[in-house]
Design a protein around this motif. Structure first.
Motif, PDB file in Angstrom:
ATOM      1  N   GLY A   1      51.809 -26.808 -77.866  1.00 40.69           N
ATOM      2  CA  GLY A   1      52.122 -27.957 -77.009  1.00 40.69           C
ATOM      3  C   GLY A   1      53.113 -28.932 -77.624  1.00 40.69           C
ATOM      4  N   LEU A   2      53.241 -28.920 -78.956  1.00 38.64           N
ATOM      5  CA  LEU A   2      54.205 -29.828 -79.573  1.00 38.64           C
ATOM      6  C   LEU A   2      55.628 -29.321 -79.359  1.00 38.64           C
ATOM      7  N   ASP A   3      55.769 -28.009 -79.355  1.00 35.97           N
ATOM      8  CA  ASP A   3      57.108 -27.424 -79.182  1.00 35.97           C
ATOM      9  C   ASP A   3      57.510 -27.386 -77.716  1.00 35.97           C
ATOM     10  N   ASN A   4      56.547 -27.124 -76.850  1.00 38.83           N
ATOM     11  CA  ASN A   4      56.819 -27.019 -75.413  1.00 38.83           C
ATOM     12  C   ASN A   4      55.845 -27.898 -74.633  1.00 38.83           C
ATOM     13  N   PRO A   5      56.048 -29.200 -74.681  1.00 42.11           N
ATOM     14  CA  PRO A   5      55.097 -30.073 -73.988  1.00 42.11           C
ATOM     15  C   PRO A   5      55.087 -29.793 -72.489  1.00 42.11           C
ATOM     16  N   GLU A   6      53.892 -29.818 -71.930  1.00 39.84           N
ATOM     17  CA  GLU A   6      53.798 -29.594 -70.490  1.00 39.84           C
ATOM     18  C   GLU A   6      54.289 -30.807 -69.725  1.00 39.84           C
TER      19      GLU A   6
END
Ligand SMILES: NC(=O)c1ccc[n+]([C@@H]2O[C@H](COP(=O)([O-])OP(=O)(O)OC[C@H]3O[C@@H](n4cnc5c(N)ncnc54)[C@H](OP(=O)(O)O)[C@@H]3O)[C@@H](O)[C@H]2O)c1
Length: 342
Positions: free
Chosen positions: A260-265
């Motif tokens: 989630g840090l790399d690809n936050p929703e």
């Protein structure tokens, strides 16, 4: 001077995870370590390894507070070990030390990289927990960034973990009303029965965000300080209940570390409450307080010595279990500080 070599077992960080980290991202390597020491060098054997959520953050491809952990080297991390051999006047074989030699059974360190431990003052493992980096994070995160006052309502997410279980106790000692959020009935019982909190909220018992949020409001009546270790839906549930001039301390966001840090929703959420309540949000980082470690130890070490602080530890046996232990942090298997014993 000895000339023999020593078999050194090392966990080499090999591959960046996109989701959960596990043993497939590491390689267990055996190497020969020279045992001849130059002046001021010390050979140590690791006894306890620190296993920390930040290790997963540093596995990301992007810069965080520093460059990503390089591939192909020993996993970095805090270690408590014993001196095997020394060419430094400051250390003799048998001395207990704390250092940052990472996930390997042995290391040749410069004496300046080692800190000797006083085994009479506290158990050696505390150097990786309450009297080490997690303690420093909890102390300065709460006392510096949180500015707690008697009567303040303090809510801590990840409250039964290494940092959280100390924050809640420091907040109680500062005269605050303290509530912990943790996963499962056992951890919540621990928070209330052992750490004497005013209340505990089992976030796993509330799958609907609105219900979790309502329970937080019901128990606390509103929040002056939110010490956040977790982020995600738990933080979404707390923020609408902040009071005027609330202080929100962003210590970690473990619920997002699996990708989630790399690809936050989504972007930051519910920040209009910061406006409504004229609140502040501050990120805190343990390393910014390293130079003030003595300040924290002067207060907290006597509490530890007198048994006034409860420092829970989860100790996993076996050097070969290190990657699995790191993975287990994301499943909440630990109570207090997670360590691996060599
Ligand atoms: N800013 C700094 O300098 C600094 C320094 C140290 C640590 N930290 C941060 O502080 C936090 C706690 O670190 P720690 O070393 O004390 O670890 P910890 O809390 O001892 O261990 C991690 C705990 O996080 C909880 N957790 C894991 N996945 C979760 C999820 N998806 N949702 C909710 N809770 C989850 C689990 O407890 P439950 O069973 O309760 O779910 C688990 O036991 C981490 O975010 C870490 O990165 C920051």
């Amino acid at each position: 001077m000895q000339t023999a070599t020593i078999l050194n077992r090392q966990w080499i960080y090999k591959k960046r995870p996109t989701g959960r980290v596990g043993s497939e991202h590491y390689e267990l390597r055996e190497t020969e370590l020279r045992s001849e020491l130059a002046v001021n060098e010390v050979l140590i054997e690791a006894r306890y390894f620190s296993v920390d959520p930040y290790m997963r953050i540093q596995q990301a491809e992007r810069n965080t507070w520093e460059a990503p952990h390089p591939l192909g080297i020993v996993q970095r991390g805090g270690v408590v070990g014993q001196v095997v051999n020394s060419q430094s006047a400051a250390f003799v074989p048998g001395d207990w030390v704390v250092t940052f030699s990472g996930w390997q059974t042995h290391a040749v360190c410069h004496a300046g990289e080692l800190q000797k431990l006083n085994t009479e003052a506290a158990s050696v493992t505390t150097a990786l927990g309450v009297l080490g980096m997690p303690g420093r994070t909890a102390w300065f995160g709460l006392m510096d960034a949180g500015s707690p006052k008697p009567g303040d309502v303090v809510v801590v997410s990840g409250a039964a973990g290494a940092v959280g279980s100390l924050v809640v106790q420091f907040a109680k000692r500062a005269g605050c009303r303290v509530y912990g959020i943790a996963g499962g009935a056992d951890k919540c019982r621990f928070l209330v029965d052992n750490l004497r909190l005013d209340g505990a909220i089992d976030y796993r018992a509330f799958s609907a965000p609105a219900e979790l949020s309502a329970e937080i409001l019901r128990q606390t009546g509103g929040v002056d300080i939110y010490f956040d270790n977790v982020g995600g839906r738990i933080t979404d549930a707390v923020i609408p209940h902040i009071k005027k001039r609330a202080r929100i301390i962003i210590c970690g966001a473990i619920s997002q570390y699996d990708g989630g840090l790399d690809n936050p929703e989504q972007g930051p959420r519910f920040l209009h409450h910061i406006l409504f309540q004229r609140a502040t949000i501050q990120g805190i980082l343990a390393r910014d307080y390293t130079h003030r470690m003595d300040e924290m130890l002067a207060v907290v070490a006597p509490w530890v010595k007198n048994g006034e602080i409860y420092f829970a530890e989860t100790i996993v046996d076996g050097f070969e279990k290190l990657p699995d232990a790191l993975n287990s942090l994301f499943e909440g298997k630990n109570l207090g500080k997670l360590l691996v014993r060599a």
